[in-house]
Design a protein around this motif. Structure first.
Motif, PDB file in Angstrom:
ATOM      1  N   GLY A  97      40.917  42.016  18.348  1.00  0.00           N
ATOM      2  CA  GLY A  97      39.514  41.929  17.986  1.00  0.00           C
ATOM      3  C   GLY A  97      38.820  43.246  18.237  1.00  0.00           C
ATOM      4  O   GLY A  97      39.387  44.181  18.822  1.00  0.00           O
ATOM      5  N   GLN A  98      37.583  43.314  17.800  1.00  0.00           N
ATOM      6  CA  GLN A  98      36.766  44.492  18.057  1.00  0.00           C
ATOM      7  C   GLN A  98      35.304  44.072  18.152  1.00  0.00           C
ATOM      8  O   GLN A  98      34.895  43.095  17.534  1.00  0.00           O
ATOM      9  CB  GLN A  98      36.954  45.555  16.980  1.00  0.00           C
ATOM     10  N   VAL A  99      34.551  44.829  18.945  1.00  0.00           N
ATOM     11  CA  VAL A  99      33.124  44.579  19.129  1.00  0.00           C
ATOM     12  C   VAL A  99      32.427  45.929  19.212  1.00  0.00           C
ATOM     13  O   VAL A  99      32.943  46.861  19.844  1.00  0.00           O
ATOM     14  CB  VAL A  99      32.852  43.765  20.427  1.00  0.00           C
ATOM     15  N   THR A 100      31.271  46.032  18.581  1.00  0.00           N
ATOM     16  CA  THR A 100      30.441  47.227  18.685  1.00  0.00           C
ATOM     17  C   THR A 100      29.000  46.829  18.436  1.00  0.00           C
ATOM     18  O   THR A 100      28.719  45.715  17.977  1.00  0.00           O
ATOM     19  CB  THR A 100      30.883  48.329  17.696  1.00  0.00           C
ATOM     20  N   THR A 101      28.097  47.735  18.723  1.00  0.00           N
ATOM     21  CA  THR A 101      26.682  47.529  18.443  1.00  0.00           C
ATOM     22  C   THR A 101      26.185  48.673  17.583  1.00  0.00           C
ATOM     23  O   THR A 101      26.438  49.841  17.891  1.00  0.00           O
ATOM     24  CB  THR A 101      25.874  47.457  19.758  1.00  0.00           C
ATOM     25  N   GLN A 102      25.517  48.316  16.507  1.00  0.00           N
ATOM     26  CA  GLN A 102      24.969  49.313  15.587  1.00  0.00           C
ATOM     27  C   GLN A 102      23.447  49.214  15.594  1.00  0.00           C
ATOM     28  O   GLN A 102      22.894  48.145  15.351  1.00  0.00           O
ATOM     29  CB  GLN A 102      25.493  49.063  14.168  1.00  0.00           C
ATOM     30  N   GLU A 143      26.445  41.327  24.502  1.00  0.00           N
ATOM     31  CA  GLU A 143      25.790  42.506  23.908  1.00  0.00           C
ATOM     32  C   GLU A 143      24.378  42.158  23.441  1.00  0.00           C
ATOM     33  O   GLU A 143      23.436  42.901  23.685  1.00  0.00           O
ATOM     34  CB  GLU A 143      26.600  43.042  22.727  1.00  0.00           C
ATOM     35  N   ALA A 144      24.227  41.038  22.752  1.00  0.00           N
ATOM     36  CA  ALA A 144      22.918  40.638  22.235  1.00  0.00           C
ATOM     37  C   ALA A 144      21.927  40.390  23.375  1.00  0.00           C
ATOM     38  O   ALA A 144      20.777  40.823  23.310  1.00  0.00           O
ATOM     39  CB  ALA A 144      23.055  39.392  21.364  1.00  0.00           C
ATOM     40  N   VAL A 145      22.384  39.726  24.417  1.00  0.00           N
ATOM     41  CA  VAL A 145      21.504  39.449  25.557  1.00  0.00           C
ATOM     42  C   VAL A 145      21.089  40.748  26.240  1.00  0.00           C
ATOM     43  O   VAL A 145      19.919  40.922  26.614  1.00  0.00           O
ATOM     44  CB  VAL A 145      22.171  38.464  26.540  1.00  0.00           C
ATOM     45  N   LYS A 146      22.006  41.686  26.390  1.00  0.00           N
ATOM     46  CA  LYS A 146      21.654  42.993  26.984  1.00  0.00           C
ATOM     47  C   LYS A 146      20.582  43.692  26.163  1.00  0.00           C
ATOM     48  O   LYS A 146      19.644  44.272  26.718  1.00  0.00           O
ATOM     49  CB  LYS A 146      22.893  43.884  27.105  1.00  0.00           C
ATOM     50  N   ILE A 147      20.707  43.640  24.854  1.00  0.00           N
ATOM     51  CA  ILE A 147      19.710  44.269  23.987  1.00  0.00           C
ATOM     52  C   ILE A 147      18.359  43.583  24.174  1.00  0.00           C
ATOM     53  O   ILE A 147      17.329  44.244  24.339  1.00  0.00           O
ATOM     54  CB  ILE A 147      20.153  44.224  22.516  1.00  0.00           C
ATOM     55  N   LEU A 149      17.228  41.900  26.686  1.00  0.00           N
ATOM     56  CA  LEU A 149      16.682  42.121  28.034  1.00  0.00           C
ATOM     57  C   LEU A 149      16.447  43.593  28.341  1.00  0.00           C
ATOM     58  O   LEU A 149      15.795  43.920  29.333  1.00  0.00           O
ATOM     59  CB  LEU A 149      17.624  41.533  29.095  1.00  0.00           C
ATOM     60  N   GLY A 150      16.988  44.480  27.512  1.00  0.00           N
ATOM     61  CA  GLY A 150      16.866  45.908  27.777  1.00  0.00           C
ATOM     62  C   GLY A 150      17.609  46.323  29.032  1.00  0.00           C
ATOM     63  O   GLY A 150      17.172  47.202  29.763  1.00  0.00           O
ATOM     64  N   GLN A 151      18.754  45.711  29.267  1.00  0.00           N
ATOM     65  CA  GLN A 151      19.537  45.994  30.475  1.00  0.00           C
ATOM     66  C   GLN A 151      20.953  46.430  30.113  1.00  0.00           C
ATOM     67  O   GLN A 151      21.465  46.109  29.042  1.00  0.00           O
ATOM     68  CB  GLN A 151      19.606  44.753  31.369  1.00  0.00           C
ATOM     69  N   GLY A 152      21.563  47.141  31.043  1.00  0.00           N
ATOM     70  CA  GLY A 152      22.964  47.518  30.887  1.00  0.00           C
ATOM     71  C   GLY A 152      23.184  48.582  29.828  1.00  0.00           C
ATOM     72  O   GLY A 152      22.249  49.159  29.281  1.00  0.00           O
ATOM     73  N   THR A 153      24.450  48.814  29.551  1.00  0.00           N
ATOM     74  CA  THR A 153      24.860  49.810  28.572  1.00  0.00           C
ATOM     75  C   THR A 153      25.494  49.088  27.401  1.00  0.00           C
ATOM     76  O   THR A 153      26.464  48.350  27.578  1.00  0.00           O
ATOM     77  CB  THR A 153      25.880  50.787  29.196  1.00  0.00           C
ATOM     78  N   SER A 154      24.960  49.310  26.220  1.00  0.00           N
ATOM     79  CA  SER A 154      25.509  48.635  25.042  1.00  0.00           C
ATOM     80  C   SER A 154      26.730  49.401  24.531  1.00  0.00           C
ATOM     81  O   SER A 154      27.044  50.495  24.996  1.00  0.00           O
ATOM     82  CB  SER A 154      24.449  48.532  23.940  1.00  0.00           C
ATOM     83  N   LEU A 155      27.356  48.830  23.539  1.00  0.00           N
ATOM     84  CA  LEU A 155      28.508  49.463  22.897  1.00  0.00           C
ATOM     85  C   LEU A 155      28.073  50.375  21.749  1.00  0.00           C
ATOM     86  O   LEU A 155      28.879  50.702  20.884  1.00  0.00           O
ATOM     87  CB  LEU A 155      29.488  48.400  22.392  1.00  0.00           C
ATOM     88  N   ARG A 156      26.835  50.800  21.752  1.00  0.00           N
ATOM     89  CA  ARG A 156      26.351  51.705  20.713  1.00  0.00           C
ATOM     90  C   ARG A 156      27.171  52.994  20.743  1.00  0.00           C
ATOM     91  O   ARG A 156      27.347  53.621  21.783  1.00  0.00           O
ATOM     92  CB  ARG A 156      24.890  52.032  20.946  1.00  0.00           C
ATOM     93  N   GLY A 157      27.687  53.376  19.575  1.00  0.00           N
ATOM     94  CA  GLY A 157      28.493  54.590  19.488  1.00  0.00           C
ATOM     95  C   GLY A 157      29.877  54.435  20.083  1.00  0.00           C
ATOM     96  O   GLY A 157      30.610  55.407  20.237  1.00  0.00           O
ATOM     97  N   ARG A 158      30.237  53.202  20.412  1.00  0.00           N
ATOM     98  CA  ARG A 158      31.552  52.933  20.994  1.00  0.00           C
ATOM     99  C   ARG A 158      32.125  51.656  20.376  1.00  0.00           C
ATOM    100  O   ARG A 158      31.387  50.758  20.013  1.00  0.00           O
ATOM    101  CB  ARG A 158      31.449  52.754  22.515  1.00  0.00           C
ATOM    102  N   LEU A 159      33.418  51.596  20.274  1.00  0.00           N
ATOM    103  CA  LEU A 159      34.105  50.436  19.729  1.00  0.00           C
ATOM    104  C   LEU A 159      35.029  49.873  20.796  1.00  0.00           C
ATOM    105  O   LEU A 159      35.916  50.573  21.294  1.00  0.00           O
ATOM    106  CB  LEU A 159      34.927  50.824  18.493  1.00  0.00           C
TER     107      LEU A 159
END
Length: 176
Positions: A97-102, A143-147, A149-159
């Motif tokens: 599988g794969q997960v990322t945030t755009q 990932e969605a919950v972090k976005i 809540l504005g917390q943590g580090t997302s997978l933006r720019g990372r896969l």
């Protein structure tokens, strides 16, 4: 616009013998109402398109990809960009599988799927074990919950790549 079919039973949580041939949106709305009737579900039994996407995503703070075709994913990414909505992507195939945030100004999914020649991915060959969709969906939810809540580090720019056959998870930089 899908309905539940027998091949969904092993991997889709809302798929039951009772929900076979029922529209997926109806089964989802019924299940959410059974868990928490205070939640409002507005089901739309239609395929996402460039034309209806802006209306379907109106008021959405984060979109989460639960789609099963490359073309649909790219349309979702385009609509999210146009609506300035972050998109959490996840996909599965076999044990992988794969997960990322755009984010709206990124082109992550377009980079991942550039040069695709088929609408369907490798999952048509590898299949999908029953546990992988729930695992990837859990990561997408985090990932969605972090976005939100504005917390943590997302997978933006990372896969994040997931290999459950060899129990390896890697996070790789991706230009997008």
């Amino acid at each position: 616009p899908d309905t539940f079919e027998e091949h969904n039973l092993n991997r889709q949580l809302l798929a039951t013998l009772e929900s076979l041939h029922e529209p997926k949106v109806q089964a989802a709305a019924r299940r959410v109402a059974g868990i928490n009737p205070a939640v409002t579900v507005i089901p739309h039994q239609m395929a996402l398109s460039r034309e209806n996407g802006p209306d379907l995503l109106k008021g959405v703070q984060v979109a989460v990809d639960g789609l099963d075709s490359i073309t649909s994913r790219l349309v979702l990414a385009e609509v999210c960009e146009g609506q300035s909505i972050p998109l959490v992507h996840g996909s599965i195939a076999g044990w992988y599988g794969q997960v990322t945030t755009q984010y709206p100004e990124d082109r992550t999914l377009q980079t991942i799927f550039s040069g695709h020649t088929s609408d369907q991915g490798i999952e048509q060959i590898l299949g999908n074990p029953s546990f992988l969709p729930a695992f990837v969906a859990s990561l997408e939810t985090a990932e969605a919950v972090k976005i939100l809540l504005g917390q943590g580090t997302s997978l933006r720019g990372r896969l994040m790549t997931i290999d459950l056959l060899d129990m390896e998870i890697a996070v790789l930089p991706i230009d997008g």
